[in-house]
Design an enzyme around this catalytic site. Structure first.
Site, PDB file in Angstrom:
ATOM      1  N   ALA A 177       0.817  -1.220   0.000  1.00  0.00           N
ATOM      2  CA  ALA A 177       0.000   0.000   0.000  1.00  0.00           C
ATOM      3  C   ALA A 177       0.847   1.264   0.000  1.00  0.00           C
ATOM      4  O   ALA A 177       0.308   2.373   0.041  1.00  0.00           O
ATOM      5  CB  ALA A 177      -0.948   0.000   1.201  1.00  0.00           C
TER       6      ALA A 177
ATOM      7  N   ASP B 263      14.699  -2.434   4.586  1.00  0.00           N
ATOM      8  CA  ASP B 263      16.039  -1.851   4.680  1.00  0.00           C
ATOM      9  C   ASP B 263      16.400  -1.097   3.404  1.00  0.00           C
ATOM     10  O   ASP B 263      17.051  -0.049   3.449  1.00  0.00           O
ATOM     11  CB  ASP B 263      17.073  -2.947   4.942  1.00  0.00           C
ATOM     12  CG  ASP B 263      16.855  -3.643   6.274  1.00  0.00           C
ATOM     13  OD1 ASP B 263      16.306  -3.003   7.188  1.00  0.00           O
ATOM     14  OD2 ASP B 263      17.221  -4.826   6.381  1.00  0.00           O
TER      15      ASP B 263
ATOM     16  N   SER C  97      14.353  -3.816  -5.188  1.00  0.00           N
ATOM     17  CA  SER C  97      15.122  -4.757  -4.359  1.00  0.00           C
ATOM     18  C   SER C  97      14.426  -6.105  -4.246  1.00  0.00           C
ATOM     19  O   SER C  97      15.093  -7.133  -4.069  1.00  0.00           O
ATOM     20  CB  SER C  97      15.358  -4.170  -2.963  1.00  0.00           C
ATOM     21  OG  SER C  97      14.197  -4.275  -2.146  1.00  0.00           O
TER      22      SER C  97
END
Length: 320
Positions: free
Chosen positions: A234, A270, A302
């Site tokens: 979201a 991260d 990522s």
């Protein structure tokens, strides 16, 4: 004299042991899976993300005198990350990670050397902390060491950013007060609310909460700073102090996530934090929303790669 670093990260390094399975194992269940190992730890993941996003990056950590510690040094050098290391008599930290076919994961951490990162040692790094544009910290290291880093950074005029992860109900109130920017996910946000305010909120219901109510909760938790609540698919919710909106036209708003089919979500949070730190440090005068959009894009990319630190994309901040 060494030039100051744009981003300094204080935190953990772990050797990740990862099993890819059809589904996450249930209690008492034995599954077949594919195994690989690689670098991780929330601190190192974020430092690699910041460096690969283009920031001159330093990483303060504790390592053992073992293969894991040597791996950290080699990998940091390959990404141009300046290491400041407390040498520990304990083994370098480890993590056991299971990843299912949808990219979801569960993680167990063995702190090892990370637990030896002390406030006294951090105190001796004051010149590095005070010379940076932004300090990024998390909660996988001893809280007194994290607090000392944030206090020293603040005293030197460095912006402080705290990613309160993993969720820690005992997160010190002083840590929150020392943060200019706080970046919890849904679980971490609701845990902090329960610990430090009178509010009890279901983390699963957070996405559907109205923007005005979310803003009020953020202001209750961190009255003086900015809060970025990451909401997975979201996107993210941003809440600023009304008189300090960091270049934004509005004090609160949502930023949608980039749509991707994830391969491995390990380290996505991260990735977001490291990229946000790099982008903000590169151009703090730009609207904050632009930095959050870049961090969302970086985190999405990522998830297209396997691994935590090793899966961080090379996607540099673009400053026009």
């Amino acid at each position: 004299m060494t030039a100051p670093h744009h981003v300094v990260v204080v935190g953990s390094f772990n050797v990740d042991h990862v099993w890819n399975c059809r589904s996450l194992p249930r209690r008492g269940e034995t599954l077949a899976g594919r195994y690989h190992t690689g670098p991780g730890g929330k601190g190192f993941n974020q430092a690699v993300a910041a460096a690969r996003a283009g920031a001159s990056t330093a990483f303060l950590c504790a390592l053992g005198n073992d293969d894991g510690g040597r791996q950290a040094r080699t990998l940091a050098e390959s990404d141009g990350i300046a290491l400041r290391v407390h040498d520990s008599a304990h083994a370098t930290g480890t993590a056991g990670i299971y990843v299912d076919e949808a990219g979801n994961n569960t993680i167990v951490i063995g702190a090892g050397a990370n637990a030896d990162l002390g406030a006294a040692w951090v105190g001796r790094q004051a010149p590095v902390l005070a010379g940076a544009r932004l300090l990024l910290a998390q909660l996988e290291s001893p809280l007194d060491a994290v607090l000392e880093a944030m206090r020293l950074a603040r005293a030197g005029g460095t912006m402080t950013m705290l990613n309160p992860a993993p969720a820690n109900a005992e997160c010190l109130r002083e840590l929150l007060a020392a943060a200019d920017i706080l970046t919890p996910n849904e679980t971490e946000f609701t845990a902090l609310l329960e610990c430090h305010t009178s509010h009890r909120v279901d983390s699963d219901a957070l996405v559907a909460t109205s923007d005005a109510q979310l803003h009020r909760l953020c202001r209750t938790l961190l009255p003086r700073g900015s809060v970025v609540v990451t909401l997975g698919a979201a996107g993210a919710f941003v809440s600023h102090r009304e008189d300090l909106t960091r270049g934004d036209a509005e004090a609160f708003y949502r930023v949608p996530a980039d749509r991707v089919e994830p391969v491995d979500t390990t380290g996505a949070g991260d990735a977001f934090n490291g990229a946000l730190a790099a982008s903000y440090a590169a151009a703090p005068e730009r609207a904050f929303a632009l930095h959050v959009r870049f961090a969302n894009r970086y985190a999405a990319q990522s998830t297209q790669h396997v691994g935590a630190a090793s899966g961080m994309p090379h996607l540099a901040v673009e400053i026009s």
